[in-house]
Design an enzyme around this catalytic site. Sequence first.
Site, PDB file in Angstrom:
ATOM      1  N   SER A   1       0.868  -1.177   0.000  1.00 56.19           N
ATOM      2  CA  SER A   1       0.000   0.000   0.000  1.00 56.19           C
ATOM      3  C   SER A   1       0.909   1.232   0.000  1.00 56.19           C
ATOM      4  O   SER A   1       2.125   1.109   0.088  1.00 56.19           O
ATOM      5  CB  SER A   1      -0.873   0.002   1.247  1.00 56.19           C
ATOM      6  N   LYS A   2       0.285   2.389  -0.054  1.00 56.34           N
ATOM      7  CA  LYS A   2       1.055   3.638  -0.063  1.00 56.34           C
ATOM      8  C   LYS A   2       2.008   3.695   1.123  1.00 56.34           C
ATOM      9  O   LYS A   2       3.129   4.184   1.019  1.00 56.34           O
ATOM     10  CB  LYS A   2       0.088   4.818   0.014  1.00 56.34           C
TER      11      LYS A   2
END
Length: 472
Positions: free
Chosen positions: A246-247
């Site tokens: 994820s980010k």
Amino acid sequence: MSASNNSRPVVTRFAPSPTGFLHIGGARTALFNWLFARHHGGKFLLRVEDTDKARSTQPAIEAILDGMRWLDLDWDGHEYYQSQFWARHAEVAHELLDRGAAYRCYMTQEELAAEREKAQAERRPFRINSRWRDCADAPSPDAPFVVRLKAPREGESVIEDRVQGRVTVQNSELDDFILLRSDGTPTYMLAVVVDDHDMGVTHVIRGDDHLNNAFRQRAIIHAMGWPEPTYAHVPLIHGSDGAKLSKRHGALGVDAYRDELGILPEALSNYLLRLGWGHGDDEIISREQAIEWFDIDHVGKSPSRFDTKKLENLNGHYIRAADDARLARLVAERRGGLSDDQLGLLQRAMPELKARARDLNELSAAADFLFAERPLAMEPAAAALLEGDARENLARLHAALSSLPKWDKETTEDAVRQVAETTGLKLGKLAQPLRAALTGRTTSPGIFDVLVLLGQGESLARMQDQMKTELN
Ligand code: GLU
């Protein structure tokens, strides 16, 4: 296993949906497709899957093309846009209707919702069970319909996936998915199969989030009697903690690796290659070697973990290996507003600067002292080095260096050594305050390199600035 697919020449493709930037998972998929095609002397095509008009954007398309160019993943011919082929997709849907492999389904939203609720109440997975599957009569001439594939219901389907191995699905699990929506537009499931066929794609290499789709897509391929591509579904990339990337883990667009993190494309490319694929213990793999060695059968089956430290280390390696003029240009771009003279200075300094930098930001920071305005702003630790008798020693060095008729590494080193001899001080004791005065920092390239890079006038002036400070 041989690379040829029914002895057709190898054709791979990267088929991004332009709904966001080119993320690193996509970049790795593109790289694997590119390497596979280049390894086999085949073709690598780029098809922008812009069928979702509401979510596809021009900036996303540009970011993807830009990212591919930056990573030097050149595609053969021009790029294709899936939306150009809508008429062809519809034509195939109609051919499937004609062959009795698809049907017009007139189920209403209400009927669908009722079926869904019933399945929920009976705690069984919802599968479309349309009474129109075997009924050709329309309820009324202008009744809206979707076109659905008549998916096989009996038996099982098997895919010999080059990465996942043999994968089996019971056909009862496949549903009669939609090929054409009620407005006549094709679904992704249909479009991807038609385009892959028309473009002669022999090997479909993509993320394993598409493995389930492969079974549906194959059902279309079989119904059309087309040759089946070889599938290779590559595991997704996970973060260092094992969770889906994820980010938070750095799942950024490749442009962020370039612009914000200062990563070189060859480093990112080498890193992505090693993420899930290996050639013995080799860490540093050139493009040429990658083309020679790449082999889809050796892509691992389990998700790989993204490791920022490894990427930084690789990047450090590629920075040290990179051409000085190129690095100077890249650093100059990040700093902005350098004159030609300053660019020249940066390039001359590069062999020293690049020795320790792990990214272009560090490289640029290492160059700060070259362009710093006098009097230099001192880091606190550097200011501390100028306390006590350091300024006196600086004055001695200043006297010795100002009389030098020639200014190079040897003459400056001789002069500093002579001061060390006459004062009985260790070289380090002299070099530390000198470094502080010349760079405002406690670390820098070798002190004699710094002297030469700055030149006699600037070096002496910077020393003088610090000698004066003591008097105030
Ligand atoms: N457009 C799809 C995606 O970006 C890929 C389709 C495919 O590779 O078959 O996820």
